[in-house]
Design a protein around this motif. Structure first.
Motif, PDB file in Angstrom:
ATOM      1  N   GLY A   8      -4.016  91.399 -43.950  1.00  0.00           N
ATOM      2  CA  GLY A   8      -3.377  90.582 -42.928  1.00  0.00           C
ATOM      3  C   GLY A   8      -3.225  91.344 -41.629  1.00  0.00           C
ATOM      4  O   GLY A   8      -3.485  92.546 -41.553  1.00  0.00           O
ATOM      5  N   GLY A   9      -2.811  90.636 -40.598  1.00  0.00           N
ATOM      6  CA  GLY A   9      -2.616  91.298 -39.315  1.00  0.00           C
ATOM      7  C   GLY A   9      -2.432  90.304 -38.198  1.00  0.00           C
ATOM      8  O   GLY A   9      -2.272  89.100 -38.424  1.00  0.00           O
ATOM      9  N   LEU A  10      -2.455  90.826 -36.979  1.00  0.00           N
ATOM     10  CA  LEU A  10      -2.308  90.020 -35.771  1.00  0.00           C
ATOM     11  C   LEU A  10      -3.663  89.897 -35.100  1.00  0.00           C
ATOM     12  O   LEU A  10      -4.303  90.914 -34.794  1.00  0.00           O
ATOM     13  CB  LEU A  10      -1.304  90.678 -34.826  1.00  0.00           C
ATOM     14  N   VAL A  11      -4.103  88.663 -34.893  1.00  0.00           N
ATOM     15  CA  VAL A  11      -5.374  88.406 -34.223  1.00  0.00           C
ATOM     16  C   VAL A  11      -5.177  87.313 -33.189  1.00  0.00           C
ATOM     17  O   VAL A  11      -4.152  86.634 -33.163  1.00  0.00           O
ATOM     18  CB  VAL A  11      -6.474  87.984 -35.220  1.00  0.00           C
ATOM     19  N   GLN A  12      -6.189  87.131 -32.364  1.00  0.00           N
ATOM     20  CA  GLN A  12      -6.175  86.049 -31.387  1.00  0.00           C
ATOM     21  C   GLN A  12      -6.879  84.825 -31.962  1.00  0.00           C
ATOM     22  O   GLN A  12      -7.706  84.941 -32.870  1.00  0.00           O
ATOM     23  CB  GLN A  12      -6.870  86.493 -30.103  1.00  0.00           C
ATOM     24  N   ALA A  13      -6.549  83.693 -31.419  1.00  0.00           N
ATOM     25  CA  ALA A  13      -7.216  82.466 -31.838  1.00  0.00           C
ATOM     26  C   ALA A  13      -8.724  82.623 -31.664  1.00  0.00           C
ATOM     27  O   ALA A  13      -9.197  83.157 -30.649  1.00  0.00           O
ATOM     28  CB  ALA A  13      -6.708  81.279 -31.017  1.00  0.00           C
TER      29      ALA A  13
END
Length: 121
Positions: A8-13
């Motif tokens: 998991g993680g933080l991504v952009q659309a």
């Protein structure tokens, strides 16, 4: 059985992520595995699942065509390839297994601890 998710993680659309779920412990036969997700204030929902025999899959309408579930029986690992991510895909993702613990034994289900996916717009 113990299930441990990662990836998991933080991504952009529009970006992609691949989640992994490693299964360990005693399982005589896993009937099927799947990925669920739960966003804040919402119920946990099925994203996709796969049978471990023939490998039949099904997907929630919201992810059909963007997400792909797969498994590697040798590595006892299940994957979720998530492409074209949208802000509404943000949630904690859980892997799940439904398995028989021994020959002639009982069926159990097991959950991972979850992995956070955040998608910024």
């Amino acid at each position: 059985a113990q299930l441990v998710e990662s990836g998991g993680g933080l991504v952009q659309a529009g970006d992609f992520l691949r989640l992994s779920c490693v299964v360990s412990g005693s399982t005589f036969r896993i009937n099927y595995m799947g990925w669920y997700r739960q966003a804040p204030g919402k119920q946990r929902e099925l994203v996709t699942r796969i049978t471990t025999g023939v490998g039949n899959t099904n997907y929630a309408d919201s992810v059909e065509g963007r997400f792909t579930i797969s498994r590697d029986n040798v590595k006892n690992t299940m994957y979720l390839q998530m492409n074209s991510l949208k802000p509404e895909d943000a949630a904690v993702y859980y892997c799940y297994a439904y398995y028989l613990n021994s020959y002639g034994g009982h069926y159990y289900d097991s959950w991972g601890q979850g992995t956070q996916v955040t998608v910024s717009s």
